[in-house]
Design a protein around this motif. Structure first.
Motif, PDB file in Angstrom:
ATOM      1  N   GLY A 193       4.384   4.864  -6.118  1.00  0.00           N
ATOM      2  CA  GLY A 193       4.121   4.702  -7.540  1.00  0.00           C
ATOM      3  C   GLY A 193       3.277   5.828  -8.103  1.00  0.00           C
ATOM      4  O   GLY A 193       3.546   6.331  -9.205  1.00  0.00           O
ATOM      5  N   ALA A 194       2.269   6.271  -7.343  1.00  0.00           N
ATOM      6  CA  ALA A 194       1.429   7.370  -7.802  1.00  0.00           C
ATOM      7  C   ALA A 194       2.217   8.670  -7.894  1.00  0.00           C
ATOM      8  O   ALA A 194       2.027   9.458  -8.840  1.00  0.00           O
ATOM      9  N   GLU A 248       0.830  -1.203   0.000  1.00  0.00           N
ATOM     10  CA  GLU A 248       0.000   0.000   0.000  1.00  0.00           C
ATOM     11  C   GLU A 248       0.863   1.252   0.000  1.00  0.00           C
ATOM     12  O   GLU A 248       0.541   2.243  -0.674  1.00  0.00           O
ATOM     13  N   LEU A 270       2.218  -0.412 -10.444  1.00  0.00           N
ATOM     14  CA  LEU A 270       2.192   0.647  -9.441  1.00  0.00           C
ATOM     15  C   LEU A 270       2.312   2.044 -10.026  1.00  0.00           C
ATOM     16  O   LEU A 270       1.987   3.025  -9.351  1.00  0.00           O
ATOM     17  N   THR A 271       2.787   2.163 -11.261  1.00  0.00           N
ATOM     18  CA  THR A 271       3.176   3.469 -11.804  1.00  0.00           C
ATOM     19  C   THR A 271       2.447   3.812 -13.108  1.00  0.00           C
ATOM     20  O   THR A 271       2.949   4.607 -13.899  1.00  0.00           O
ATOM     21  N   GLU A 326      -3.650  -0.741 -13.786  1.00  0.00           N
ATOM     22  CA  GLU A 326      -2.948  -1.471 -12.725  1.00  0.00           C
ATOM     23  C   GLU A 326      -3.034  -2.977 -12.877  1.00  0.00           C
ATOM     24  O   GLU A 326      -2.151  -3.702 -12.428  1.00  0.00           O
ATOM     25  N   TYR A 348       0.236  -6.187 -10.144  1.00  0.00           N
ATOM     26  CA  TYR A 348      -0.401  -4.894  -9.959  1.00  0.00           C
ATOM     27  C   TYR A 348       0.623  -3.837 -10.360  1.00  0.00           C
ATOM     28  O   TYR A 348       1.662  -3.687  -9.707  1.00  0.00           O
ATOM     29  N   LYS A 376       2.243   1.756  -3.429  1.00  0.00           N
ATOM     30  CA  LYS A 376       1.263   2.365  -4.337  1.00  0.00           C
ATOM     31  C   LYS A 376       1.340   3.883  -4.258  1.00  0.00           C
ATOM     32  O   LYS A 376       1.196   4.583  -5.286  1.00  0.00           O
ATOM     33  N   CYS A 416       8.260  -7.136  -5.473  1.00  0.00           N
ATOM     34  CA  CYS A 416       8.049  -5.878  -6.180  1.00  0.00           C
ATOM     35  C   CYS A 416       9.254  -5.639  -7.086  1.00  0.00           C
ATOM     36  O   CYS A 416      10.407  -5.737  -6.633  1.00  0.00           O
TER      37      CYS A 416
END
Length: 269
Positions: free
Chosen positions: A17-18, A11, A248-249, A254, A246, A14, A200
């Motif tokens: 990544g955002a 989390e 992330l970026t 996603e 998933y 994420k 990851c």
């Protein structure tokens, strides 16, 4: 050692990544002839800091990297140093590679953009790098081998007649920008580390119009194609979850294994 992330750590990744992905919405409209790579770097840094993060690349390595983004034009594969003396020209392709660090975790991603009137040959190269990522990421499932991703990237790129850079690779990512394992863009199916939930990684096809051989410039950072033909680079960070990867970026894209999934529109179109 490979460090598996918990649900709570993913989390946080994420969020990193955002913050990383926010750069691309800010920088894409500025990819025009006449802008300097230093100006692009300023946009990148301001966007990352506005997200509450710090640039992962700034001061990284030895010698310390002087920018917040790696900005690489045409034959430059990676690690181009931002400069007040380097300007985009009509017909260039330029990769913007960025990282953001927040809450103890990094994000890492790259896009290659077309500046103005780019020739069809170079647009096709950019599109192939993107395609290779989205094909490769569909192999990133728990129980698969890391070579399944690598082989998929290589097969697609070489089927189009392009070169796959060997010396530069994707990587694990998390509390450190670069972690184990390496994620090659070439390989054999069924070989390498077995993928596990909680891994990851960053997958980053780096492909060339000609030879896959490379050269390091005298600045100690910029890496170019040995034959000075064009190169394209596309990267996203991702997490392996129980039901698949998933990304992330890449907001809105996603879950690449979902039924009916289609990749984002190509930057080459």
């Amino acid at each position: 050692m490979i460090y598996l992330k918990s649900e709570s750590e993913i989390e946080l990744m994420k969020i990193a990544g955002a913050a990383t992905a926010s750069v691309f919405a800010a920088v894409e409209p500025q990819i025009k002839p006449g802008i300097s790579t230093a100006e692009l770097n300023e946009i990148v840094e301001a966007t990352i800091r506005a997200a509450g993060a710090t640039p992962s690349f700034l001061g990284y390595g030895d010698p310390p990297f002087s920018g917040s983004a790696c900005i690489s034009i045409n034959e430059e594969i990676v690690h181009g140093l931002p400069s007040t003396k380097r300007f985009l020209a009509d017909g260039d392709i330029v990769s913007i590679d960025v990282g953001a660090y927040i809450n103890g975790f990094h994000g890492d991603a790259c896009r290659t953009y077309c500046c103005g009137n780019v020739c069809p040959e170079h647009r096709a190269l950019v599109k192939c790098a993107e395609e290779a990522f989205w094909l490769g990421i569909r192999e990133a499932r728990a129980g698969q081998r890391i070579g399944d991703i690598s082989a998929t990237v290589q097969e697609h790129v070489e089927s189009k007649g392009y070169g796959v850079v060997r010396e530069l690779t994707g990587h694990g990512i998390g509390r450190n920008l670069h972690e184990s394992p390496d994620l090659l863009n070439y390989g054999r199916r069924g070989r390498g580390v077995r993928l596990e939930e909680g891994m990851c990684l960053a997958l980053e096809p780096m492909i060339t119009l000609g030879t896959h051989q490379i050269r390091l410039l005298s600045d100690g950072w910029t890496i170019i194609t040995a034959d000075r033909k064009a190169s394209a680079h596309y990267e996203n960070s991702f997490a392996i979850l129980a039901d698949g990867p998933y990304v992330l970026t890449c907001p809105g894209y996603e879950r690449p294994l979902a039924d009916g999934f289609t990749p984002p529109p190509s930057l080459a179109d």
